[in-house]
Design a protein around this motif. Structure first.
Motif, PDB file in Angstrom:
ATOM      1  N   LEU A 315      49.637  37.275  49.519  1.00 54.70           N
ATOM      2  CA  LEU A 315      49.131  37.316  50.900  1.00 54.70           C
ATOM      3  C   LEU A 315      47.670  37.737  50.939  1.00 54.70           C
ATOM      4  CD1 LEU A 315      49.672  37.211  53.984  1.00 54.70           C
ATOM      5  CD2 LEU A 315      50.398  39.595  53.815  1.00 54.70           C
ATOM      6  N   PHE A 316      47.336  38.845  50.261  1.00 52.63           N
ATOM      7  CA  PHE A 316      45.970  39.368  50.299  1.00 52.63           C
ATOM      8  C   PHE A 316      44.988  38.425  49.605  1.00 52.63           C
ATOM      9  CE2 PHE A 316      47.892  43.867  50.571  1.00 52.63           C
ATOM     10  CZ  PHE A 316      47.909  43.793  51.951  1.00 52.63           C
ATOM     11  N   TYR A 317      45.401  37.858  48.465  1.00 54.37           N
ATOM     12  CA  TYR A 317      44.472  36.983  47.730  1.00 54.37           C
ATOM     13  C   TYR A 317      44.183  35.704  48.515  1.00 54.37           C
ATOM     14  CZ  TYR A 317      42.414  33.940  44.272  1.00 54.37           C
ATOM     15  OH  TYR A 317      41.569  33.069  43.615  1.00 54.37           O
ATOM     16  N   SER A 318      45.188  35.149  49.170  1.00 49.88           N
ATOM     17  CA  SER A 318      44.973  33.920  49.939  1.00 49.88           C
ATOM     18  C   SER A 318      43.996  34.164  51.092  1.00 49.88           C
ATOM     19  CB  SER A 318      46.299  33.381  50.480  1.00 49.88           C
ATOM     20  OG  SER A 318      46.956  34.351  51.261  1.00 49.88           O
ATOM     21  N   LEU A 336      36.009  46.391  43.136  1.00 50.20           N
ATOM     22  CA  LEU A 336      37.232  46.970  43.703  1.00 50.20           C
ATOM     23  C   LEU A 336      37.892  47.931  42.722  1.00 50.20           C
ATOM     24  CD1 LEU A 336      39.339  46.979  46.027  1.00 50.20           C
ATOM     25  CD2 LEU A 336      40.446  45.048  44.881  1.00 50.20           C
ATOM     26  N   LEU A 337      37.917  47.546  41.439  1.00 52.73           N
ATOM     27  CA  LEU A 337      38.510  48.403  40.409  1.00 52.73           C
ATOM     28  C   LEU A 337      37.723  49.700  40.238  1.00 52.73           C
ATOM     29  CD1 LEU A 337      40.776  48.524  38.267  1.00 52.73           C
ATOM     30  CD2 LEU A 337      39.208  47.437  36.665  1.00 52.73           C
ATOM     31  N   THR A 338      36.410  49.621  40.323  1.00 54.09           N
ATOM     32  CA  THR A 338      35.555  50.816  40.210  1.00 54.09           C
ATOM     33  C   THR A 338      35.803  51.778  41.376  1.00 54.09           C
ATOM     34  OG1 THR A 338      33.861  49.470  39.108  1.00 54.09           O
ATOM     35  CG2 THR A 338      33.172  51.607  39.972  1.00 54.09           C
ATOM     36  N   ILE A 339      35.884  51.227  42.597  1.00 51.98           N
ATOM     37  CA  ILE A 339      36.151  52.061  43.780  1.00 51.98           C
ATOM     38  C   ILE A 339      37.519  52.728  43.667  1.00 51.98           C
ATOM     39  CG2 ILE A 339      36.543  52.010  46.280  1.00 51.98           C
ATOM     40  CD1 ILE A 339      34.505  49.648  46.345  1.00 51.98           C
ATOM     41  N   TYR A 340      38.511  51.955  43.227  1.00 50.21           N
ATOM     42  CA  TYR A 340      39.881  52.487  43.089  1.00 50.21           C
ATOM     43  C   TYR A 340      39.941  53.596  42.046  1.00 50.21           C
ATOM     44  CZ  TYR A 340      44.920  52.493  42.079  1.00 50.21           C
ATOM     45  OH  TYR A 340      46.224  52.858  41.874  1.00 50.21           O
ATOM     46  N   GLN A 341      39.268  53.395  40.904  1.00 46.85           N
ATOM     47  CA  GLN A 341      39.262  54.426  39.865  1.00 46.85           C
ATOM     48  C   GLN A 341      38.530  55.687  40.330  1.00 46.85           C
ATOM     49  OE1 GLN A 341      40.965  54.389  36.867  1.00 46.85           O
ATOM     50  NE2 GLN A 341      40.352  56.542  36.929  1.00 46.85           N
ATOM     51  N   THR A 342      37.491  55.510  41.133  1.00 49.96           N
ATOM     52  CA  THR A 342      36.775  56.668  41.691  1.00 49.96           C
ATOM     53  C   THR A 342      37.704  57.486  42.593  1.00 49.96           C
ATOM     54  OG1 THR A 342      34.723  55.388  41.642  1.00 49.96           O
ATOM     55  CG2 THR A 342      34.731  57.383  42.993  1.00 49.96           C
ATOM     56  N   LEU A 343      38.504  56.792  43.402  1.00 49.15           N
ATOM     57  CA  LEU A 343      39.484  57.478  44.258  1.00 49.15           C
ATOM     58  C   LEU A 343      40.529  58.210  43.413  1.00 49.15           C
ATOM     59  CD1 LEU A 343      40.097  54.721  46.964  1.00 49.15           C
ATOM     60  CD2 LEU A 343      38.839  56.848  47.275  1.00 49.15           C
ATOM     61  N   ILE A 373      46.409  47.746  44.602  1.00 46.89           N
ATOM     62  CA  ILE A 373      44.943  47.641  44.554  1.00 46.89           C
ATOM     63  C   ILE A 373      44.501  47.217  43.155  1.00 46.89           C
ATOM     64  CG2 ILE A 373      42.754  48.862  44.896  1.00 46.89           C
ATOM     65  CD1 ILE A 373      44.327  50.833  46.696  1.00 46.89           C
ATOM     66  N   GLY A 374      45.084  47.843  42.136  1.00 45.83           N
ATOM     67  CA  GLY A 374      44.772  47.483  40.753  1.00 45.83           C
ATOM     68  C   GLY A 374      45.188  46.060  40.423  1.00 45.83           C
ATOM     69  N   TYR A 375      46.376  45.662  40.878  1.00 49.22           N
ATOM     70  CA  TYR A 375      46.844  44.294  40.636  1.00 49.22           C
ATOM     71  C   TYR A 375      45.957  43.271  41.336  1.00 49.22           C
ATOM     72  CZ  TYR A 375      51.230  45.977  38.573  1.00 49.22           C
ATOM     73  OH  TYR A 375      52.165  46.562  37.755  1.00 49.22           O
ATOM     74  N   LEU A 376      45.481  43.596  42.530  1.00 44.17           N
ATOM     75  CA  LEU A 376      44.592  42.689  43.250  1.00 44.17           C
ATOM     76  C   LEU A 376      43.269  42.527  42.506  1.00 44.17           C
ATOM     77  CD1 LEU A 376      44.097  40.963  45.767  1.00 44.17           C
ATOM     78  CD2 LEU A 376      43.284  43.018  46.936  1.00 44.17           C
ATOM     79  N   ALA A 377      42.745  43.632  41.969  1.00 42.12           N
ATOM     80  CA  ALA A 377      41.516  43.556  41.169  1.00 42.12           C
ATOM     81  C   ALA A 377      41.733  42.686  39.933  1.00 42.12           C
ATOM     82  CB  ALA A 377      41.071  44.960  40.761  1.00 42.12           C
ATOM     83  N   LEU A 378      42.883  42.853  39.269  1.00 34.63           N
ATOM     84  CA  LEU A 378      43.229  42.020  38.109  1.00 34.63           C
ATOM     85  C   LEU A 378      43.302  40.550  38.497  1.00 34.63           C
ATOM     86  CD1 LEU A 378      46.035  43.676  35.923  1.00 34.63           C
ATOM     87  CD2 LEU A 378      43.840  42.808  35.165  1.00 34.63           C
ATOM     88  N   PHE A 379      43.923  40.273  39.637  1.00 33.71           N
ATOM     89  CA  PHE A 379      44.096  38.887  40.083  1.00 33.71           C
ATOM     90  C   PHE A 379      42.738  38.240  40.381  1.00 33.71           C
ATOM     91  CE2 PHE A 379      45.646  35.274  42.387  1.00 33.71           C
ATOM     92  CZ  PHE A 379      46.946  35.090  41.929  1.00 33.71           C
TER      93      PHE A 379
END
Length: 530
Positions: A315-318, A336-343, A373-379
């Motif tokens: 859903l999010f990727y589309s 996105l991955l950098t922001i998530y890791q900072t959090l 969030i991590g999976y979305l960054a991977l995708f």
């Protein structure tokens, strides 16, 4: 058939508190399915030749050969992983013997083949081999012969099954619809693109040539016409200022309405596409609760599971793909991955995810929601990688060797970054899908792509039919594998089964799964839920 609470608790303890293995242990199993793929394809080349055999009996015999030469070795290596070097070396020596005794297996470098303009064969082999190994692991993990170091980790660490989850996400990103459509649009109507280039060159030449008196007259006429238009506009603005403002406001409102309608249409289409997977995830939740099936709440949450993650990911990727093209999605994925890791590292998100606090619905499923969030960054990164691969394979000008060398350099750098992140930022965690985990999954997947590409580029072996059959119906086969795993766990107490019988059950399960995929492929049936 409900399980007793005592046995259910023993199943939960069997998969609790696991810390995984080392990066090398994971890479060993990954390397083995490259070697077993090469061995299986070489054996089919020796027995059947390069072309796909015709006739039912020859097809059945090909299926048996591929099953015995690829599926069974990947089952046995799980129990005998300590002998990896001996087994892998012996299999590779057999391939070399096939080359010298039975005909050419290896050849000079060639560009990988593609099935059509949107699908590349070695990517299909990679995805098929991944799903076959995933199907083996999701049932094998319930037996005692499966080493606990390869099972999913509890909080921190890395394991064979941990990487399998991220690789499944990456494999879908490589061939996602936005990637295929974007690249096909790039290469569509190449003659028209050439004509446009010629036209632009001609116009540039004309502008550089000296202007004649006739051309100067024409230019003066056009200038005077433009000046007259500007004067008329100014007069209209002075005489009718209110009417002009009303027209501008109406145009802006119409644009806003069109934009809102487009966003709503995209959202509804995305929801329609991801809803079947979400329904499957909710159905799985209902069935596990009704039969008292073992659940590991700290893995995804109280109500969340991997299918729910896949649904929200789709859903999010589309929606994001309407704004960010696959050409730039990799950059956005790393941001996105950098922001998530900072959090996770600086704002206490790690402590909250690891805590037992579950006071509301969101907190009850915090592991699944945050890992999304991590999976979305991977995708996003995977879709960018798929774009680069598809573009370089289809391009006639760019060198495939140079692209492979770039991938090798990128893979080495990613592995170094993984080691540094694991040491200085945060240990790998599939539960959170943090930076270290994503970097290792990327490194592992790029290595897989390189190896499968080299098998296609340096050998004359035919495509693996079992792997391609799983590629055609990847999601249905994954669902079927999960369904069979659940049924076996309901009707058998897998923790009390001896090793020999567990091997037999696993082999029958894989035989049923692979034969189903092969039948669907032979009948040219492509199952879709949307």
């Amino acid at each position: 058939m409900k399980r007793s609470e005592e046995y259910r608790q023993s199943q939960i303890e069997f998969v609790t508190g696991l810390k995984g293995s080392t990066f090398w242990e994971v890479e060993k199993l990954t390397l083995f399915f490259y070697i077993s793929t090469l061995f299986s394809r070489s054996l089919t080349q020796v027995l059947f030749g390069h072309h796909y055999p015709k006739g039912k009996t020859r097809r059945i015999s090909l299926f048996i050969v591929e099953f015995l030469s690829f599926v069974l070795p990947n089952i046995l290596i799980l129990a005998f992983s300590d002998y990896f070097l001996i087994v892998a070396s012996a299999i590779f020596l057999l391939v070399v013997l096939f080359h010298f005794l039975k005909g050419p297996i290896f050849c000079s470098f060639k560009k990988p083949a593609k099935h059509n303009e949107k699908f590349i064969l070695f990517i299909g082999s990679f995805r098929g081999a991944l799903l076959l190994c995933t199907a083996i692991s999701i049932l094998a993990v319930d037996f005692h012969f499966f080493p606990r170091k390869f099972a999913k980790t509890e909080e921190y660490g890395i394991s064979h099954m941990d990487v399998g989850v991220g690789t499944f996400v990456m494999s879908n990103a490589l061939v996602s619809q936005p990637v295929r459509e974007y690249v096909s649009n790039m290469f569509s109507n190449p003659h028209q693109n050439d004509e446009r280039r010629v036209q632009t060159k001609n116009t540039q030449k004309k502008t550089t040539t000296k202007s004649t008196p006739k051309n100067q007259k024409k230019k003066n006429n056009t200038k005077s016409q433009n000046q007259n238009k500007k004067k008329n506009k100014k007069k209209y603005e002075k005489v009718y200022p209110k009417q002009q403002q009303q027209q501008q406001q109406q145009q802006q409102q119409q644009k806003k309405k069109r934009g809102i309608k487009n966003v709503l249409n995209i959202f509804l289409k995305s929801l329609k596409g991801s809803s079947p997977i979400l329904i499957i995830g909710l159905l799985r939740l209902y069935l596990t609760k009704s039969v008292n099936y073992q659940e590991h709440v700290s893995e995804y949450g109280a109500h969340w599971n991997f299918f729910v993650s896949l649904a929200f990911l789709s859903l999010f990727y589309s929606l994001i793909s309407q704004i960010i093209t696959p050409k730039y999605s990799g950059l956005f994925g790393f941001i996105l991955l950098t922001i998530y890791q900072t959090l996770l590292s600086k704002f206490g998100l790690t402590e909250w995810i690891m805590s037992d606090q579950r006071q509301n619905l969101f907190e009850a499923n915090k592991e699944g929601a945050c890992s999304l969030i991590g999976y979305l960054a991977l995708f996003l990164i995977g879709s960018n990688l798929g774009y680069l691969i598809l573009k370089n394979v289809r391009s006639k000008q760019k060198s495939w060797k140079a692209f492979i060398l770039k991938l090798v350099v990128a893979d080495i750098l990613l592995f170094i970054c993984t080691a540094l992140s694991h040491t200085y930022i945060q240990k790998s965690s599939r539960k959170m899908v943090n930076c270290t985990y994503c970097l290792f999954v990327l490194s592992n997947n790029i290595l897989s792509i390189i190896c499968f590409s080299l098998i296609d580029s340096f050998t004359v072996t035919p495509q693996h039919q079992l792997q391609s059959s799983f590629t055609k119906n990847q999601l249905p086969m994954f669902l079927f594998a999960n369904l069979l795993t659940g049924l076996i766990n309901i009707f058998f107490e897998t923790l009390h089964i001896k090793n020999l019988l567990s091997f037999i059950i696993l082999a029958i399960y894989m035989l049923l799964l692979t034969s189903s995929a092969q039948i669907l492929k032979n009948l040219n049936i492509n199952l879709k839920f949307w």
